[in-house]
Enzyme design. Structure first.
Site, PDB file in Angstrom:
ATOM      1  N   ARG A  67       7.212  21.906   6.521  1.00 33.53           N
ATOM      2  CA  ARG A  67       7.112  22.388   7.894  1.00 33.53           C
ATOM      3  C   ARG A  67       6.643  23.842   7.924  1.00 33.53           C
ATOM      4  NH1 ARG A  67       9.105  18.864  11.541  1.00 33.53           N
ATOM      5  NH2 ARG A  67      10.453  17.189  10.758  1.00 33.53           N
ATOM      6  N   LEU A 108      16.664  15.942   3.548  1.00 37.12           N
ATOM      7  CA  LEU A 108      15.625  15.773   4.553  1.00 37.12           C
ATOM      8  C   LEU A 108      16.191  16.369   5.832  1.00 37.12           C
ATOM      9  CD1 LEU A 108      14.430  12.070   4.012  1.00 37.12           C
ATOM     10  CD2 LEU A 108      13.310  14.161   3.246  1.00 37.12           C
ATOM     11  N   ASP A 109      15.428  17.223   6.517  1.00 35.77           N
ATOM     12  CA  ASP A 109      15.988  17.827   7.720  1.00 35.77           C
ATOM     13  C   ASP A 109      16.158  16.777   8.814  1.00 35.77           C
ATOM     14  OD1 ASP A 109      13.621  17.692   9.418  1.00 35.77           O
ATOM     15  OD2 ASP A 109      12.788  19.313   8.223  1.00 35.77           O
ATOM     16  N   ARG A 110      16.814  17.181   9.871  1.00 35.19           N
ATOM     17  CA  ARG A 110      17.239  16.239  10.902  1.00 35.19           C
ATOM     18  C   ARG A 110      16.091  15.435  11.496  1.00 35.19           C
ATOM     19  NH1 ARG A 110      21.235  18.043  15.887  1.00 35.19           N
ATOM     20  NH2 ARG A 110      21.748  15.952  16.651  1.00 35.19           N
TER      21      ARG A 110
END
Length: 233
Positions: free
Chosen positions: A189, A101-103
């Site tokens: 995204r 999971l990105d930041r």
């Protein structure tokens, strides 16, 4: 746990499906009796044999669900001193995140030191669903949502059509769920950018049978036997 799950997790069978074939063939015995498909076994008190050889219970494996907060990196180490999910987990040798999971994305993250299961969950052939909650700015037109549901073309190829559900429009933002089984980097995204949606927040709610539920941000819990079976452990 179910006998086929025990055989797979102990390494005696390469998968639950292969374990089921072994059981059907009469190759598996529990406490001296030929086992039947669907049987359950208690590894602490029952002896399991495959082709006459004792199958030992798996040892040292750990399986966790974490509610990753925003602002944490999905890695166990960062050379620049940024916050990582490692600071939220117990000190288990070999523990790694399953996927990423990105930041700025929060929600459900699985962690384990079982490399075989981690590979199964992340490999595209497993087609394990991942469900997210998205909040976007404003009230996007239906045509924009249809383009997202059709799977927009990205720079690394078309996105497989996701499933959109639970649409809720508010005065300033819109929230909905999106389910995929791809694992390409930042795919949600990028898909939102491709169709002109401004993403305000992204949270993962589910990986296969494992639900985020009411697990508080920054907290973790062990996976249940039912969840592990559903993941193919």
């Amino acid at each position: 746990m179910r006998l086929q799950a025990f055989l797979a997790r102990s390494g005696a069978a390469p998968s639950r499906r292969k374990a089921e074939e072994m059981i059907r063939a009469g190759r598996v015995r529990v406490n001296g009796r030929v086992a039947s498909l669907g049987a359950k076994v208690d590894p602490s008190s029952e002896a399991v044999f495959l082709d006459g050889r004792r199958v030992r219970p798996p040892s040292g494996y750990a399986y966790y669900a974490l509610h990753k907060p925003r602002g944490y990196l999905t890695t166990m180490r960062d050379d620049f001193g940024r916050r990582t999910v490692a600071s939220l987990m117990p000190p288990v040798p070999g523990l790694v995140p399953v996927g990423r999971l990105d930041r700025q994305t929060s929600g459900l993250l699985l962690l384990t030191n079982d490399g075989r299961l981690a590979h199964r969950i992340t490999h595209p052939s497993s087609q394990i669903e991942k469900e997210y909650e998205l909040t976007v700015r404003g009230s996007p037109p239906e045509e924009t949502l249809r383009r997202l549901a059709a799977g927009p073309t990205l720079e690394d190829g078309p996105m497989l059509p996701p499933v959109l559900s639970s649409l809720r429009r508010g005065p300033r933002s819109t929230t909905f769920h999106l389910t995929i089984h791809e694992g390409r980097k930042r795919i949600i995204r990028r898909a939102c950018i491709a169709v002109g949606l401004e993403l305000l927040s992204l949270r993962r709610l589910r990986v296969g049978p494992v639900l985020l539920g009411d697990l508080p941000p920054g907290r973790y819990r062990p996976l249940s036997e039912e969840e592990l079976e559903g993941l193919g452990a």
